[in-house]
Design a protein around this motif. Structure first.
Motif, PDB file in Angstrom:
ATOM      1  N   LEU A  86       0.822  -1.205   0.000  1.00  0.00           N
ATOM      2  CA  LEU A  86       0.000   0.000   0.000  1.00  0.00           C
ATOM      3  C   LEU A  86       0.859   1.259   0.000  1.00  0.00           C
ATOM      4  O   LEU A  86       0.514   2.259  -0.646  1.00  0.00           O
ATOM      5  CB  LEU A  86      -0.944  -0.006   1.206  1.00  0.00           C
ATOM      6  N   ASP A  87       1.969   1.227   0.731  1.00  0.00           N
ATOM      7  CA  ASP A  87       2.857   2.383   0.761  1.00  0.00           C
ATOM      8  C   ASP A  87       3.450   2.643  -0.617  1.00  0.00           C
ATOM      9  O   ASP A  87       3.507   3.787  -1.087  1.00  0.00           O
ATOM     10  CB  ASP A  87       3.971   2.153   1.784  1.00  0.00           C
ATOM     11  N   ARG A  88       3.873   1.580  -1.294  1.00  0.00           N
ATOM     12  CA  ARG A  88       4.442   1.746  -2.629  1.00  0.00           C
ATOM     13  C   ARG A  88       3.385   2.229  -3.622  1.00  0.00           C
ATOM     14  O   ARG A  88       3.669   3.064  -4.486  1.00  0.00           O
ATOM     15  CB  ARG A  88       5.041   0.428  -3.110  1.00  0.00           C
ATOM     16  N   GLU A  89       2.178   1.690  -3.490  1.00  0.00           N
ATOM     17  CA  GLU A  89       1.104   2.109  -4.386  1.00  0.00           C
ATOM     18  C   GLU A  89       0.776   3.585  -4.202  1.00  0.00           C
ATOM     19  O   GLU A  89       0.605   4.332  -5.166  1.00  0.00           O
ATOM     20  CB  GLU A  89      -0.147   1.257  -4.127  1.00  0.00           C
ATOM     21  N   ALA A  90       0.703   4.015  -2.934  1.00  0.00           N
ATOM     22  CA  ALA A  90       0.409   5.418  -2.652  1.00  0.00           C
ATOM     23  C   ALA A  90       1.506   6.328  -3.201  1.00  0.00           C
ATOM     24  O   ALA A  90       1.233   7.387  -3.764  1.00  0.00           O
ATOM     25  CB  ALA A  90       0.256   5.628  -1.151  1.00  0.00           C
ATOM     26  N   ALA A  92       3.563   5.602  -5.732  1.00  0.00           N
ATOM     27  CA  ALA A  92       3.508   5.556  -7.191  1.00  0.00           C
ATOM     28  C   ALA A  92       2.404   6.445  -7.749  1.00  0.00           C
ATOM     29  O   ALA A  92       2.539   7.047  -8.809  1.00  0.00           O
ATOM     30  CB  ALA A  92       3.307   4.112  -7.658  1.00  0.00           C
ATOM     31  N   LEU A  93       1.301   6.524  -7.042  1.00  0.00           N
ATOM     32  CA  LEU A  93       0.181   7.359  -7.483  1.00  0.00           C
ATOM     33  C   LEU A  93       0.350   8.819  -7.092  1.00  0.00           C
ATOM     34  O   LEU A  93      -0.512   9.649  -7.401  1.00  0.00           O
ATOM     35  CB  LEU A  93      -1.132   6.826  -6.883  1.00  0.00           C
ATOM     36  N   GLY A  94       1.440   9.121  -6.379  1.00  0.00           N
ATOM     37  CA  GLY A  94       1.676  10.500  -5.973  1.00  0.00           C
ATOM     38  C   GLY A  94       0.783  10.968  -4.846  1.00  0.00           C
ATOM     39  O   GLY A  94       0.594  12.167  -4.646  1.00  0.00           O
ATOM     40  N   LEU A  95       0.229  10.028  -4.080  1.00  0.00           N
ATOM     41  CA  LEU A  95      -0.701  10.400  -3.007  1.00  0.00           C
ATOM     42  C   LEU A  95       0.004  11.095  -1.851  1.00  0.00           C
ATOM     43  O   LEU A  95      -0.652  11.739  -1.027  1.00  0.00           O
ATOM     44  CB  LEU A  95      -1.431   9.156  -2.487  1.00  0.00           C
ATOM     45  N   ASP A  96       1.331  10.956  -1.789  1.00  0.00           N
ATOM     46  CA  ASP A  96       2.048  11.603  -0.699  1.00  0.00           C
ATOM     47  C   ASP A  96       2.428  13.047  -1.012  1.00  0.00           C
ATOM     48  O   ASP A  96       2.883  13.774  -0.132  1.00  0.00           O
ATOM     49  CB  ASP A  96       3.314  10.814  -0.354  1.00  0.00           C
ATOM     50  N   ALA A  97       2.228  13.452  -2.253  1.00  0.00           N
ATOM     51  CA  ALA A  97       2.604  14.810  -2.643  1.00  0.00           C
ATOM     52  C   ALA A  97       1.714  15.834  -1.967  1.00  0.00           C
ATOM     53  O   ALA A  97       0.485  15.796  -2.114  1.00  0.00           O
ATOM     54  CB  ALA A  97       2.520  14.961  -4.166  1.00  0.00           C
ATOM     55  N   GLY A  98       2.326  16.738  -1.215  1.00  0.00           N
ATOM     56  CA  GLY A  98       1.567  17.801  -0.571  1.00  0.00           C
ATOM     57  C   GLY A  98       0.751  17.361   0.625  1.00  0.00           C
ATOM     58  O   GLY A  98      -0.015  18.164   1.161  1.00  0.00           O
ATOM     59  N   ASP A  99       0.884  16.105   1.049  1.00  0.00           N
ATOM     60  CA  ASP A  99       0.112  15.606   2.187  1.00  0.00           C
ATOM     61  C   ASP A  99       0.935  15.816   3.461  1.00  0.00           C
ATOM     62  O   ASP A  99       1.941  15.139   3.674  1.00  0.00           O
ATOM     63  CB  ASP A  99      -0.215  14.128   2.008  1.00  0.00           C
ATOM     64  N   TYR A 100       0.500  16.733   4.305  1.00  0.00           N
ATOM     65  CA  TYR A 100       1.288  17.084   5.489  1.00  0.00           C
ATOM     66  C   TYR A 100       1.325  15.941   6.493  1.00  0.00           C
ATOM     67  O   TYR A 100       2.323  15.747   7.198  1.00  0.00           O
ATOM     68  CB  TYR A 100       0.715  18.333   6.148  1.00  0.00           C
ATOM     69  N   VAL A 101       0.240  15.171   6.583  1.00  0.00           N
ATOM     70  CA  VAL A 101       0.206  14.043   7.527  1.00  0.00           C
ATOM     71  C   VAL A 101       1.270  13.016   7.157  1.00  0.00           C
ATOM     72  O   VAL A 101       2.014  12.521   8.012  1.00  0.00           O
ATOM     73  CB  VAL A 101      -1.192  13.397   7.553  1.00  0.00           C
ATOM     74  N   ILE A 102       1.350  12.706   5.848  1.00  0.00           N
ATOM     75  CA  ILE A 102       2.351  11.742   5.394  1.00  0.00           C
ATOM     76  C   ILE A 102       3.751  12.310   5.602  1.00  0.00           C
ATOM     77  O   ILE A 102       4.679  11.599   6.013  1.00  0.00           O
ATOM     78  CB  ILE A 102       2.118  11.386   3.913  1.00  0.00           C
TER      79      ILE A 102
END
Length: 293
Positions: A86-90, A92-102
């Motif tokens: 799930l971490d790699r998928e997130a 790869a999809l750029g879900l961590d971009a701009g996410d302050y919690v991450i």
């Protein structure tokens, strides 16, 4: 060659079939050493255990892993694989971009690693003594007093009337030779306590007000005598002080274990800060704010 002829050409069929097989192989057979490969080994599981428990103790993690049953270890592996995928998928999809919690989670992980890497030498007796000498106020108990009071409310009467009633009540307390234990028989119900046993100045001041607290802790106020009235936001107070305990510095021999623990924690935190400072020092900082360096 026309389009119909190209479609009928055997070479075209061969190339198309090859391309299709390449696509299918890529979809169903992940590379041995690529982004789609999750390697489960002892090091990965030990790291997973420590991050999950937020306790970076390799020895404890190893003991936990080695003591697991086959079923428990299988569940641990399933949890690790699920989290990693799930971490790699997130990512790869750029879900961590701009996410302050991450971002904060990643910072927290880096801090955990710095904490785990920070090592501090054992404290010698002279180290503990030096820490105690430098932080004596931390181990000094504040002054305390044991006192009681009789209360006259100013809620439903003018303040002057409350003062007059308290003064008359003071005469009565003295005439009756009332003692500490007699206080509940006099005066009106107070919002907080009647008796204050071995309480600090701050505590008494927060309930009885500035005037009463100052009188209770003033060495010039006689013990075993009724004094007042002293005003607070609630009304008037007549106080009877039984005892005062001066500030006391606990001897090192009495609290050595506490001091040692405090000194060790300070030294550990300093080591963590130093480890993080070394990480920060690897980066060049360009301050583009107006007036920045």
């Amino acid at each position: 060659m026309g389009a119909r002829a190209l479609i009928k050409d055997p070479l075209t069929h061969f190339l198309a079939a090859g391309a299709l097989l390449f696509i299918i192989a890529g979809a169903v057979a992940p590379a041995e050493q690529g982004a789609e490969t999750i390697i489960v080994d002892r090091e990965a599981l030990l790291s997973h255990i420590q991050f999950r428990s937020k306790a970076f103790e390799p020895g404890a993690a190893a003991a936990l892993l080695d003591g697991m049953s086959a079923d428990a270890r299988e569940k641990l592996i399933e949890g690790y694989v699920r989290e990693e995928a799930l971490d790699r998928e997130a990512t790869a999809l750029g879900l961590d971009a701009g996410d302050y919690v991450i971002r904060q989670r990643r910072v927290q992980k880096a801090e955990f690693l710095a904490e785990a890497a920070a090592t501090t030498p054992d404290l010698a007796a002279e180290d503990v003594a030096a820490y105690y000498a430098a932080h004596e106020e931390r181990y000094r108990s504040p002054p305390a007093a044991t006192a009681t009071h009789v209360f006259v409310s100013a809620k439903d009467r003018p303040r002057d009337e409350a003062k007059a009633a308290a003064a008359a009540l003071l005469d009565r307390l003295r005439a009756d030779r009332a003692r500490f234990e007699d206080a509940p028989r006099y005066g009106e119900r107070f919002l907080f306590h009647k008796n204050y046993v071995d309480r600090t100045d701050d505590y008494i001041r927060s309930q009885l007000g500035e005037e009463a607290a100052a009188a209770i802790f003033d060495p010039a106020t006689p013990l075993q005598e009724w004094r007042g009235p002293f005003s607070s936001d609630y009304g008037e107070h007549l106080v009877f002080v039984s005892a005062r305990t001066p500030s006391r510095l606990a001897p090192l021999a009495e609290i050595e274990d506490v001091v040692r623990g405090d000194a060790a924690e300070e030294r550990r935190q300093a080591a963590i800060d130093a480890a993080i400072d070394r990480i920060v020092a690897r980066y060049r900082v360009i301050n583009r704010l107006e007036g920045g360096g």
